[in-house]
Design a protein around this motif. Structure first.
Motif, PDB file in Angstrom:
ATOM      1  N   GLY A 170       0.799  -1.238   0.000  1.00  0.00           N
ATOM      2  CA  GLY A 170       0.000   0.000   0.000  1.00  0.00           C
ATOM      3  C   GLY A 170       0.824   1.277   0.000  1.00  0.00           C
ATOM      4  N   ASP A 172       2.407   2.984  -2.346  1.00  0.00           N
ATOM      5  CA  ASP A 172       2.159   3.979  -3.386  1.00  0.00           C
ATOM      6  C   ASP A 172       0.852   4.730  -3.151  1.00  0.00           C
ATOM      7  OD1 ASP A 172       4.531   3.139  -4.415  1.00  0.00           O
ATOM      8  OD2 ASP A 172       3.635   1.903  -6.003  1.00  0.00           O
ATOM      9  N   GLU A 173      -0.154   4.012  -2.638  1.00  0.00           N
ATOM     10  CA  GLU A 173      -1.427   4.673  -2.320  1.00  0.00           C
ATOM     11  C   GLU A 173      -1.227   5.705  -1.206  1.00  0.00           C
ATOM     12  OE1 GLU A 173      -0.923   1.461  -2.565  1.00  0.00           O
ATOM     13  OE2 GLU A 173      -2.149   0.881  -4.297  1.00  0.00           O
ATOM     14  N   ARG A 174      -0.407   5.332  -0.216  1.00  0.00           N
ATOM     15  CA  ARG A 174      -0.203   6.274   0.905  1.00  0.00           C
ATOM     16  C   ARG A 174       0.593   7.501   0.452  1.00  0.00           C
ATOM     17  NH1 ARG A 174       0.161   1.342   3.564  1.00  0.00           N
ATOM     18  NH2 ARG A 174       2.434   1.368   3.534  1.00  0.00           N
ATOM     19  N   ALA A 176       0.487   8.765  -2.505  1.00  0.00           N
ATOM     20  CA  ALA A 176      -0.479   9.588  -3.253  1.00  0.00           C
ATOM     21  C   ALA A 176      -1.393  10.360  -2.304  1.00  0.00           C
ATOM     22  CB  ALA A 176      -1.304   8.697  -4.194  1.00  0.00           C
ATOM     23  N   LEU A 177      -1.798   9.702  -1.228  1.00  0.00           N
ATOM     24  CA  LEU A 177      -2.656  10.347  -0.223  1.00  0.00           C
ATOM     25  C   LEU A 177      -1.942  11.535   0.429  1.00  0.00           C
ATOM     26  CD1 LEU A 177      -5.498   9.657   1.036  1.00  0.00           C
ATOM     27  CD2 LEU A 177      -4.220   8.658   2.945  1.00  0.00           C
ATOM     28  N   ARG A 180      -1.831  14.398  -1.867  1.00  0.00           N
ATOM     29  CA  ARG A 180      -3.138  15.030  -2.060  1.00  0.00           C
ATOM     30  C   ARG A 180      -3.603  15.780  -0.809  1.00  0.00           C
ATOM     31  NH1 ARG A 180      -7.915  11.037  -2.575  1.00  0.00           N
ATOM     32  NH2 ARG A 180      -8.012  11.522  -0.362  1.00  0.00           N
TER      33      ARG A 180
END
Lengths: 435, 435
Positions: A170, A172-174, A176-177, A180
Motif C-alpha cells: 500500500g 504507493d497509495e499512501r 499519493a494520499l 493530495r
C-alpha cells in the motif's frame, strides 16, 4: 564522482527573546538559533543541515560540527543508502569524539547536523524531496541505515526487516494520499507562557478557525495560572478540540502527578516533558498515575537507547522525535522502527528553527512505509521563522502539505545568513549584541 | 573581598595513543587530554580544574568552558558552602546553555570543570585539602550544595540531612584513620587491551607484590582472547585477589550475558560498563542474569538522574563516580548521598588525566561523613601521567595516601602546560600534530 570539498559552519541567531515567542517554564528567554552547516561539493548542489539551539552556546555547537569536517571533506558525495549508512556509522563511531557524549549532547547533535546535510545533498542529487527519496529505498536498504547497537534486546535487524517488508504493502497509495491531503498538524502558537490571557484566547480561537483539531499550552510556571489558562482555553476551543500541555521538564515525579490532577478536570490530552528527559522510571511512574492522560516526551531524549527504554517501560504514550537532537535521519529511522514495534504513535517536536521543515519529511516517510497510519499522529506546528527558509513548511486547514522540492528543506535564504549571523550580522550589531 | 578576574582555558593533550596505554574495546587509540581551566583571582591563589577527554574534541570541550566565563569572571570568589551551592546552581541553570544537554555531554562537563576549579580555589583559600574542607561542613551546609531537582522520588533534602547527621558520629576518628592508613586502591595498569600476554602477567604479578588486592582487565574485543587473558591473570594472582573486568560499553544486553558466562569460571568480581551507560533497564537485565558477578558502571553516566534510576532499578552493585563527567563536586555529593541511601558501594573511576588526583578527595569525604565505611570500596589506580601534577596522587602498599596540601589537586605543572599544549606545544610540533 562528485566530492565534498568543504564544510562551512555559520552561527545564526534570531533575537526571539524580545517577543517571548518560545517562552516556557524552563526556557524563559530563548534566542532561537541554528548552527548551520553547508557541505560544499565540486559539482552539482551543496547540502544543508543545522543543529537547533536557543542562543548562548551556539558557537560551541558550531565548533563541534567543525570537529567532524575530517570525516567528510575530500570524500565522495554519499549518494545511496549504503554510503549514507557508512557515513553515519563513521561519524557516530569516532572513538575520541564519542568520549564527549557518548551519543548525547553537543557532539551527537553535531553528528545529526552533518548527517542531515548529507541526506539533503543526496536527495537533492536524486531530484527528490527527502521523504520520497527515503520511502523509495528497499527494506534491506533501510535496515542498513540503522545502528542496531544497544537495540537488540528490543528490536533486531530481522524484526526491522519484517516490519519494513510489511510496510511496502500500500505504499504507493499512501504516498499519493500524502501528496493530495498532507499530514495532520497541531499548533503550539497560542500557548507560550509569556503570552497574556487575551493573546492566548485570541490565538486559540484562531487556531480552531484555521482547522486545527489540537492545540498546546505551556504549563509548569504557576499552578493557579495554569488552571486559569487551561480553563480559558477549554472554553474557547470547546470539548472536541484536543488540548495538550507541556511542562518542559519542570517537575519532579510527585509534583507532576499532583499538578496534572488539578488540570485533569479540563481534559488535557497529553502531558509533555513532565520531568527530566533522562528519567525513564520517572516517566513510567507518572504515566501510571495520570492515565488516561497520555505522557509525551522526546525533544530532549538524547538517543535511541533512551527511547528504547521509554518504550520497554511503557513510560510514554506519544513519542516526540526531534530532527536535530539525535544523530540525524539514520537514528530517527531507528526510532521510528522502535515506535512501530511497540505500537506507539510518533508526533514530532517542531518548535524551533527549521524543525517544522525537517520533521514533516520523517512523519511522511513513517506513514508511507513504517507505521502506515495517521491515527493519533500529528506534527507540531509553530508559526514563526519559516520565511527564512527556501522551502518552508506550509500548513493549510490544519495539515502540513507534502514537500515537493528536492532535498531535506534545511536551506536558509542568503539574506537571512547575512542578516542574522552572530555576532556580526546587522540585526545583532543594531541590538548591541546583547545576547 | 577577593574576586575572580579571569577564566583561562588551555587545550592540553598527551600523545598516549603511541603506547596503547588506555586502550580498550571502545577506545583503541586515546590521546589522554584535559581541557584545563584556571580561575584567576585578584588576590591570593588561583583555582584549577579540568575536563578529561581522549583527544579530538578537546577544543570543543574548551569552547564550552569558555562559554561559562560570564558566570564567574568579575564575581566574588566563592568561599563557603552557600556560595559554592549558588555557583553550581547558576552554572547548571543557564537556560540557553542547558538546551545543549540538558545536564549531559560537553556543556555539563564544562560546568564540572568550572565548579571543581571553584572548589579548588575555596579550599586553597581555606588552607585545606578539598576532602577536609568538605568534611568540615555541617550537614545543613552539605544539603545546601545539592540540586535535588528530579531526585525527590528517591531522596529528599530531609532524608539527606538525616543521613549526614548520622555521618557526623565518629567523623574525627575516621579522618584520623584516613590520614594514617589511606584508602584502598585497585590497579588497572596490567589490563589494557593493547598489552601482550607477557606484559599482562608481568604487571599482574607486580600488582600483587605491590600490595593490591584487586586488579582489572579490559575485555570485549575478542572472546577467545578474553578467556585466555582472564585465565592467565587468575593463575598469576591466585584465588584471593579480585579480578574485575571492563567491557567499556561494547556489548548489547544478550552479548553481555553470554560473554560473562564464558568468563565466570575464572571468578570475575565485577563486570564494568557491559553496555550503553544510558541503558538503565539493560543493566538491570544484565545484573539479574550474571549475579553473583557484580555489575559496575558510572564513568560515562551523565548525571544524578541516571544514577538515581540505576539505583532504583537494582541495576548496579558498584557505583563508579567520575570527578569530571558530571557537574563537579556538588553533583558528586548528590551521587554519594544516593549511593548511601541505597546501600551501594562507591568505587570511583580514575583512568585518565588527573582523575586519580581528584577522586581520592571524594572517596575520603564519603568515608569521613557519608558512608562511614571502606567495605568493598576501592579507588581505581592507573599509574601514568601523575608526574605532571603538582600534588600527585600517591599509592603505597595498595592504598591511596590522604592528600594534605590545600586544594583539589588538579593543578598541572607549568612545564607540562608549555610542553603539551595542543597543537603548538613542542611535544606536538615534534610529532607533526598528527592527532
Amino acid at each position: 564522482m562528485a566530492a565534498i570539498v568543504g564544510l562551512d559552519v555559520l552561527d545564526i541567531r534570531f533575537p526571539t527573546s524580545r517577543e517571548l515567542d518560545g517562552s516556557d517554564a524552563m526556557n524563559p528567554d530563548p534566542d532561537y538559533s541554528a548552527a548551520y552547516v553547508v557541505l560544499r561539493t565540486d559539482e552539482g548542489p551543496d547540502g544543508y543541515g543545522l543543529a537547533f539551539t536557543i542562543g548562548r552556546g551556539n558557537d560551541v555547537q558550531a565548533a563541534a560540527i567543525r570537529a567532524l569536517a575530517p570525516h567528510v571533506v575530500g570524500k565522495p558525495v554519499p549518494e545511496d543508502a549504503a554510503a549514507l549508512g557508512a557515513l553515519s556509522a563513521e561519524l557516530v563511531g569516532d572513538s575520541q569524539l564519542r568520549w564527549l557524549g557518548p551519543e548525547k549532547g553537543v557532539v551527537h547533535m553535531a553528528v545529526g547536523a552533518v548527517v542531515n546535510a548529507a541526506w539533503d545533498l543526496a536527495s537533492r542529487r536524486a531530484g527528490q524531496p527527502l521523504w520520497r527519496f527515503l520511502s523509495a529505498m528497499t527494506p534491506e536498504e533501510v535496515v542498513g541505515l540503522v545502528d542496531f547497537r544497544y537495540l537488540s534486546d528490543a528490536l533486531t535487524p530481522a524484526e526491522a526487516l519484517e516490519l519494513l517488508r510489511a510496510g511496502q504493502e500500500g505504499r504507493d497509495e499512501r504516498i499519493a494520499l500524502l501528496e493530495r491531503d498532507g499530514y495532520p498538524a497541531y499548533t503550539t502558537s497560542p500557548g507560550w507562557l509569556g503570552y497574556s490571557d487575551d493573546k492566548l484566547s485570541g490565538l486559540a480561537r484562531q487556531a480552531v478557525a484555521d482547522g486545527f483539531t489540537m492545540i498546546k499550552l505551556k504549563v509548569g510556571g504557576d499552578l493557579d495560572d495554569d488552571v486559569r489558562r487551561m480553563k480559558l482555553a477549554r472554553e474557547v476551543v470547546g470539548a472536541d478540540v484536543r488540548i495538550a500541555v507541556d511542562a518542559n521538564q519542570r517537575w519532579d515525579v510527585g509534583t507532576a502527578v499532583d499538578w496534572m490532577r488539578e488540570l485533569a478536570p479540563y481534559g488535557p490530552y497529553w502531558i509533555e516533558e513532565p520531568t527530566s528527559p533522562d528519567d525513564v522510571l520517572g516517566h513510567q511512574a507518572i504515566a501510571r498515575a495520570v492515565a488516561p492522560i497520555k505522557v509525551a516526551t522526546g525533544e530532549h531524549v538524547q538517543n535511541r537507547v533512551v527511547f528504547k527504554q521509554l518504550l520497554q517501560a511503557g513510560a510514554l504514550d506519544v513519542l516526540q522525535l526531534d530532527a536535530c537532537r539525535v544523530a540525524g535521519v539514520n537514528e530517527n529511522v531507528a526510532i521510528l522502527l522502535l515506535a512501530k514495534k511497540f505500537g506507539v504513535p510518533v508526533c514530532p517536536h517542531a518548535g524551533g528553527v527549521g524543525l517544522c521543515e525537517l520533521v514533516r519529511h520523517l512523519s511522511m516517510f513513517d506513514f508511507a512505509v513504517v507505521s502506515g497510519t495517521m491515527d493519533d499522529r500529528v506534527i507540531e506546528w509553530v508559526d514563526h521563522l519559516h520565511d527564512h527558509f527556501l522551502d518552508p513548511a506550509v500548513v493549510r486547514d490544519g495539515r502540513y502539505l507534502a514537500p515537493t522540492r528536492p532535498g531535506f528543506s534545511a536551506r536558509l535564504k542568503d539574506e537571512t545568513l547575512a542578516d542574522f549571523r552572530y555576532p556580526d550580522g546587522p540585526v545583532w550589531t543594531a541590538l548591541g549584541t546583547e545576547a
